[in-house]
Design a protein around this motif. Structure first.
Motif, PDB file in Angstrom:
ATOM      1  N   GLN A 215       0.827  -1.210   0.000  1.00 15.13           N
ATOM      2  CA  GLN A 215       0.000   0.000   0.000  1.00 15.13           C
ATOM      3  C   GLN A 215       0.859   1.256   0.000  1.00 15.13           C
ATOM      4  O   GLN A 215       0.517   2.251  -0.642  1.00 15.13           O
ATOM      5  CB  GLN A 215      -0.985  -0.018   1.171  1.00 15.13           C
TER       6      GLN A 215
ATOM      7  N   LYS B 176       0.488  -3.506   8.458  1.00 17.73           N
ATOM      8  CA  LYS B 176      -0.308  -3.021   9.598  1.00 17.73           C
ATOM      9  C   LYS B 176       0.590  -2.737  10.799  1.00 17.73           C
ATOM     10  O   LYS B 176       0.429  -1.726  11.483  1.00 17.73           O
ATOM     11  CB  LYS B 176      -1.371  -4.045   9.988  1.00 17.73           C
TER      12      LYS B 176
ATOM     13  N   TRP C 296      -4.434   8.481   3.424  1.00 15.22           N
ATOM     14  CA  TRP C 296      -5.120   7.304   3.958  1.00 15.22           C
ATOM     15  C   TRP C 296      -6.340   6.907   3.131  1.00 15.22           C
ATOM     16  O   TRP C 296      -6.648   5.739   2.966  1.00 15.22           O
ATOM     17  CB  TRP C 296      -5.501   7.523   5.421  1.00 15.22           C
TER      18      TRP C 296
ATOM     19  N   GLN D  25      -7.463  -0.785   2.780  1.00 14.88           N
ATOM     20  CA  GLN D  25      -7.239  -1.405   4.089  1.00 14.88           C
ATOM     21  C   GLN D  25      -7.447  -2.913   4.060  1.00 14.88           C
ATOM     22  O   GLN D  25      -6.813  -3.635   4.824  1.00 14.88           O
ATOM     23  CB  GLN D  25      -8.133  -0.751   5.131  1.00 14.88           C
TER      24      GLN D  25
ATOM     25  N   THR E 292      -6.854   9.741  10.123  1.00 15.77           N
ATOM     26  CA  THR E 292      -7.341   9.164   8.879  1.00 15.77           C
ATOM     27  C   THR E 292      -8.523   9.930   8.300  1.00 15.77           C
ATOM     28  O   THR E 292      -9.055   9.536   7.281  1.00 15.77           O
ATOM     29  CB  THR E 292      -7.766   7.691   9.090  1.00 15.77           C
TER      30      THR E 292
ATOM     31  N   LEU F 271      -4.083  -4.586   3.262  1.00 18.40           N
ATOM     32  CA  LEU F 271      -2.909  -4.393   4.115  1.00 18.40           C
ATOM     33  C   LEU F 271      -2.420  -5.738   4.631  1.00 18.40           C
ATOM     34  O   LEU F 271      -3.203  -6.529   5.161  1.00 18.40           O
ATOM     35  CB  LEU F 271      -3.242  -3.492   5.311  1.00 18.40           C
TER      36      LEU F 271
END
Length: 75
Positions: A16, A56, A43, A48, A73, A51
């Motif tokens: 990412q 993370k 962000w 997500q 975020t 990830l």
């Protein structure tokens, strides 16, 4: 922050983060502080669900070090 090897991150090792740096050389190390700023500022572009556990953990560690335990975020 003076960059020393332990505080440098290779974006290509974190999918990412690499995606956020689409216009840069992803194998060129960046400072941990810059990586944190990139995650925080972008962000909304981080997938997500994709990830990795390693990424993370990186984000948590960066937030602890540079964001006082918080990753902003919103935005």
């Amino acid at each position: 922050m003076s960059a020393h090897p332990a505080s440098m991150i290779v974006p290509a090792e974190f999918p990412q983060l690499q995606a956020l740096l689409w216009n840069r050389d992803a194998v060129r190390p960046i400072s941990a502080e810059e990586a944190f700023a990139l995650y925080e500022r972008n962000w909304r572009f981080v997938d997500q669900a994709r990830l990795t556990e390693r990424e993370k953990l990186l984000i948590r560690n960066l937030a602890d070090e540079f964001g006082h335990g918080v990753l902003l975020t919103a935005g």
